[in-house]
Design an enzyme around this catalytic site. Structure first.
Site, short mmCIF file in Angstrom:
data_model
loop_
_atom_site.label_atom_id
_atom_site.label_comp_id
_atom_site.label_asym_id
_atom_site.label_seq_id
_atom_site.Cartn_x
_atom_site.Cartn_y
_atom_site.Cartn_z
N HIS A 1 0.88 -1.19 -0.04
CA HIS A 1 0.06 -0.11 0.05
C HIS A 1 0.66 1.15 0.13
CE1 HIS A 1 -3.86 1.91 0.88
NE2 HIS A 1 -3.38 2.80 1.46
N HIS B 1 -10.83 2.85 -1.12
CA HIS B 1 -10.90 2.35 0.49
C HIS B 1 -11.63 1.12 0.60
CE1 HIS B 1 -10.46 4.69 4.43
NE2 HIS B 1 -9.34 4.30 3.96
#
Ligand code: ADP
Ligand code: MG
Lengths: 233, 711, 96, 96
Positions: free
Chosen positions: B23, B69
């Site tokens: 990430h 998200h």
């Protein structure tokens, strides 16, 4: 020329839109900070839309206790004009400056859409530029706009002609389909007994230019400006 | 370890683990992303900062980015989606820009499944809540339902801001001795290890590893936003950075590394929400609504006064140091000391093996409608109108404030949103588009189509695409098929971006969208910003006048591989992906923009999901007008071919309408522009009629279309 | 102590955020109370209250309301719940 | 500074819509419970719960919380409130 003051709570966002709409209408405005007590001598106070303090607890509840509201109260006592839009309407009810309360929309969802309003009275500073029964096309944008008053209070409001705007269909009739939030008696906006304080859920400041879909909201601001000018004379 | 010169302690390991997560470090995608075109005459800031920036001329620039998200939204849809919006907003105002628009791209399983429906509705609620509360309009988006997202939903949020180039802030720490200020929410135990969580598959242990969910506070963010805006141009502000994934660790490390300096922080000075937090918890907390600033020495009081006015408190938690290291103390005790080059850039690039899935060639060779029920054109049309993927989306976006700001000239519901720029003739056009379903067969093509389609949506309102941002939602790259998809998708975005001349200025990669070994389909979501030279010339997608002539710009075609019709009829993806001739795509788009600029067309709508027939139906429904059209050879075509001509998703096509008087000029334009164009029919009447083949009353079409997404 | 043969109960259910989850609403209410002069307020947490009226004997009601909480009323990811039962005809009691 | 725990109380405050006010949220929850098979649910009303921690002796705490409810926590036009006090649990630490 009327002077407009636009109150800014930290979570307010339609202060900019109100200032823009007033500029379009040719009226200057000043911002009034929620922690101040000075209204800078304005003729009309606008409590704009937004989420004042995040709208936590109940929309407008915390804002109704802000320092500026003490000054707004004194302004109202003096007969000064106040326009509460959306969150501003919620603040006015919470502050007891207008009767009733605004509850969560009946559909339990936020609604952002144009609505049609019927003007119920034309003898107020906010509506004297309209024809009786005129219809205004103005958007709403809220999650807690279901106006509520208990039966006795409602009867009093109707009797005293305090209902200024109602949600209606294109033909001007009351219709549950045209009521975006389930307000009692289709109520979209009310005035106080003196007719100097207006609270309305729709956003007239979003309807001040044809490129944005409608210019009907200008009537409200023009009305105030002309009434203010009249009073000054 | 060799890089450190000693064994790392637990805190250092935690910090390295977070920053070296996929990430944060993009270790699997980094090399691939370097191949994307990122420069252009209008680009003021490419990838590498909080968001990309393009010049709009006359002292204004547009700052934008998209971010996923997905993982948090799967765990807690309302808060996951809401904090996704909160995060992308901070990225934009960290650049000094005022956010002016949000867009969302969301994907779920079948909405008839109550669980999927619930998740979908909660995600919409979360997106709406945050954006509505903070007062930034949500002006567009994309909603897709497909069985491939039943286990892993997609929730991508894009934010667009405006900034004067001279006011632009960058997140670069400078000036040894300068104080570091942390402002906003208190730090709690929420979201610890969120970055590593987002870099792993969902499985049986996921629940145990799950970080505490963050509850968004849009009110606090609004205060942060206003305070940061007030600080623009303040001489004491050196750098501004949001606290996102991996919290203080990544924001501080990246800010220092970009500035070529180091930082020394004292975790004891970080205001906490809970007692007993360890330095590791403080450094890795992903508590929302926090910003980090580097200030000029002595400027603290002035800056803190601004925050104070907005009800916020800031704490000086450290200083800039000369050595390029991140040094952490807990009071007087040193607890970590890491080389920034190692921390930020040290994660070894990964190149896992890649391979296309087995049996791909056979699936590509299939007849797209093999084994499907034989629907008449009218039956197919009805089913498409009633499909949640084609149906009216008003039920979604009426929950979003899409008007606040008084600049929304065209909100959701058309091809692209249009925002006016105050005091100027031109306007901004915005869109997000995910890839074509055929990306499952050919991820490269699917990704290129996503770019082409986004650009086409901008062109359809008359806007010239300026730059794009992208969010690559993919499955586990440690499976050869996943890695292959990643490689292909990046290549596809690059192909189209280069061919159409649209630089990539920001983006985000979300890998590991898997549950129990089942990956999502490759889902490259492209957000694009365009400039409409004259706002007053924009057109909508709906027909506006009876008697107007309808033309198709672009090729005829009958490609059903990966189409919505195929999904409805077969529930699978097979057959060749639609062809994409990027040179033709560019010409078609240039043509429609030119036609709009010259005022020749009165409506334009791209042909996307559901093909030509669906585009026609939408133009009719949006305009409240019927139409009568015909296609060459349609009546005589074989049943499958006929469905292909009507509902095939051949690319590079737009449906336009024009006044009869403008027809000759339009025809000249398409001839000169070397674009296939043909007249299809006339606007008007109470029905939508396609030759002798299918006719549907407007009222019936409307009922199906408006009911498609209704509960 | 009420007897268990009654068959209508009201469950007073309180759903709160788990202690580790931040509660912005509670923080804002606390600040507002401070501003109003209630300096003695040390903290506020805000939750949901539900009065659920069920037709069942006490033991069944308890089990069923517990199931309702788990399945619908409480979002176990961020919230926790507690409830008490009272006979439906008794006057409103203290919250659980 | 922090007083003896005997002077710390938590008020469990429940604010509900007055019975005459429509509660669409409660209706939706009831319907959802029915759909889930909880046919025994006769009705649901939804309200707000607040845990307010105060530093004061019991009598003062009671009077002050009552004042908080009247001034802020409850809107008397549409809502009513009730609360009970309990000693603050020493095991739940106050925010630092
Ligand atoms: N989640 C969403 N949020 C906001 N707008 C949405 C959303 N989903 C769809 N829309 C709007 O609905 C319209 C139709 O979407 P879509 O079918 O994806 O259009 P297109 O095929 O032209 O890209 C668009 O205007 C889009 O902005
Ligand atoms: Mg489109």
């Amino acid at each position: 020329m009327s002077r407009f003051g636009i109150v800014v709570f930290p979570g307010t966002w339609s202060d900019r839109d109100c200032a823009h709409a007033l500029a379009v209408a040719g009226h200057p405005s000043v911002r009034l900070w929620h922690q101040d007590q000075d209204l800078q001598g304005v003729d009309c106070v606008i409590l704009p839309g937004g989420f004042s303090y995040g709208d936590y607890l109940r929309a407008g509840a915390i804002a109704s206790h802000a320092p500026i509201m003490a000054a707004v109260r004194r302004h109202v006592d003096r007969g000064g004009l106040v326009l509460g839009i959306c969150n501003g309407f919620q603040v006015l009810c919470e502050a007891g400056l207008l009767p009733g309360a605004l509850l969560r929309n009946a559909a339990l969802q936020f609604r952002c859409q144009p609505v049609t309003l019927r003007v119920e009275r034309v003898d107020t500073p906010f509506s004297h530029t309209c024809r009786a029964g005129a219809r205004l096309r103005i958007p709403v944008s809220h999650g807690e706009g279901r106006y509520y008053a208990d039966p006795a209070m409602l009867a009093r409001l109707e009797q005293r002609g305090q209902v200024l705007f109602r949600y209606v269909d294109a033909a001007g009739r009351l219709d549950p389909e045209a009521n975006p939030n389930g307000s009692v008696a289709g109520i979209a906006g009310i005035v106080n007994e003196r007719g100097t304080v207006l609270g309305m859920m729709p956003h007239p400041e979003r309807a001040c230019e044809m490129v944005l879909g409608s210019a009907d909201g200008l009537r409200v601001f023009q009305g105030i400006a002309e009434a203010g000018a009249g009073a000054a004379r | 370890m060799a890089l450190l010169g000693r064994g790392p302690n637990r805190l250092e390991l935690g910090m390295l683990g977070a920053l070296w997560s996929e990430h944060c470090s993009y270790k699997t995608s980094r090399a691939l992303l370097r191949t994307l075109p990122t420069t252009g005459p209008a680009v003021l800031q490419g990838p590498g900062e909080n968001a990309g920036v393009v010049d709009l001329g006359h002292g204004l620039a547009c700052c934008f980015k998209i971010e996923s998200h997905n993982h948090p939204s799967a765990v807690e849809p309302v808060q996951g989606a809401a904090t996704g919006v909160g995060g992308i907003l901070r990225d934009i105002f960290a650049m000094g820009a005022r956010p002016v628009a949000l867009l969302d791209a969301i994907r779920f399983g079948d909405p008839r499944d109550p669980q999927q429906r619930h998740r979908f509705q909660r995600v919409v609620e979360g997106i709406g809540w945050y954006g509505n509360c903070i007062g930034v309009p949500t002006v567009g988006g994309e909603t897709v339902f497909d069985a491939g997202y039943a286990q892993n939903c997609i929730v991508d949020a894009m934010c667009v801001g405006l900034v004067e180039p001279a006011q632009m802030l960058r997140a670069r720490a400078q000036g040894v001795g300068n104080p570091v200020l942390l402002v906003g929410a208190d730090t709690g135990r929420d979201g610890i290890h969120g970055a590593t969580f987002a870099s792993a598959q969902f499985d049986a242990d996921a629940a145990a590893r799950r970080p505490a969910v963050q509850v968004g506070n849009p009110f606090l963010e609004k205060c942060l936003l206003e305070a940061c805006q007030e600080l623009l141009g303040h001489p004491a502000v050196v750098a501004l950075q949001d606290c996102g994934a991996a919290g203080l660790t990544s924001s501080c490390a990246e800010m220092a590394h970009r500035g070529g300096v180091g930082l020394e922080l004292d975790v004891a000075r970080v205001r906490r929400r809970e007692r007993g937090m360890t330095p590791e918890e403080v450094m890795l907390s992903e508590s929302q609504e926090r910003m980090v600033l580097v200030l000029e020495q002595g400027g603290e009081a002035a800056v803190e006064a601004v925050f104070h006015r907005w009800g916020l408190h800031g704490d000086v938690i450290g200083r800039v140091i000369a050595e390029p290291r991140l040094r952490i103390r807990d009071g007087l005790e040193p607890v970590a000391d890491l080389d920034l080059a190692v921390l930020v850039d040290g994660s070894p690039e990964r190149h896992p093996p890649a391979a296309p899935p087995l049996g791909l060639a056979a699936r590509l060779a299939e007849d797209p409608l093999a084994g499907a029920p034989v629907w008449s054109p009218l039956e197919a049309w009805r089913r498409l109108l009633a499909s949640p993927n084609c149906g009216e989306t008003r039920g979604i976006w009426r929950q979003y404030d899409h008007m606040v700001g008084n600049d929304t000239l065209a909100g959701p519901g058309g091809d692209a949103a249009v925002l006016r720029l105050r005091g100027r003739l031109d306007a901004l056009a915005l869109t997000v588009d995910g890839g074509h379903r055929s990306g499952r067969l050919d991820p490269r093509r699917g990704a290129a189509i996503a770019v082409a389609e986004a650009a086409r949506n901008l062109s359809a309102v008359g806007a010239v695409p300026l730059a794009l941002t992208n969010c690559l939602n993919l499955g586990d790259p440690d499976r050869p098929e996943g890695m292959w998809q990643l490689i292909e998708v990046v290549a596809g975005v690059g192909d189209a971006a280069r061919a159409l001349g649209i630089p990539v200025v920001s983006g985000n990669v979300s890998l590991y969208n898997d549950t129990l070994g089942q990956s999502i389909p490759p889902t490259p979501v492209v957000g694009m910003v365009g400039r409409l030279p004259e706002a007053g010339r924009r057109v909508g997608a709906g027909f506006i006048a009876a008697g107007d002539r309808i033309a198709l710009l672009g090729p005829l075609g009958a490609e059903l591989g990966g189409s919505e019709l195929q999904r409805l009829a077969r529930g699978t993806v097979a057959g060749p992906a639609p062809a994409l001739d990027l040179a033709l795509e560019g010409r078609v788009q240039a043509l429609v923009r030119e036609a709009i600029a010259q005022g020749l067309v009165r409506s334009a709508h791209d042909c996307a999901l559901g093909g030509l027939a669906m585009a026609l139906a939408e133009a009719c429904l949006l305009g409240g007008l019927g139409a009568a059209v015909d296609l060459p050879g349609l009546a005589g075509a074989a049943p499958g071919e006929r469905l292909g001509q009507l509902f095939g998703e051949t690319q590079s096509r737009l449906l336009v309408s024009c006044a009869p008087a403008a027809a000759a000029a339009l025809e000249r334009l398409w001839t000169v522009g070397r674009v296939p164009g043909r007249w299809l029919g006339i606007v008007g009447g109470g029905a939508i009629a396609i030759g002798e083949v299918a006719t549907i009353e407007l009222a019936e079409a409307r009922a199906l279309w408006e009911g498609a997404l209704a509960g | 102590m009420p007897t268990d043969h009654r068959d209508r109960f009201v469950a007073d259910v309180v759903v709160t955020l788990k202690p580790v989850v931040n509660d912005p609403q509670g923080d804002v209410v606390r600040e507002a109370l401070h501003t109003l002069g209630f300096a003695e307020v040390a903290g506020v947490r805000v939750g949901r209250y539900l009065a659920v009226e069920v037709t069942a004997d006490r033991a069944t009601a308890r089990a069923r309301v517990d199931a309702m909480c788990q399945q619908l009323l409480c979002n176990g990811v961020i919230e926790e719940y507690r409830f008490t039962l009272r006979p439906a005809d008794r006057s409103v009691p203290a919250p659980p």
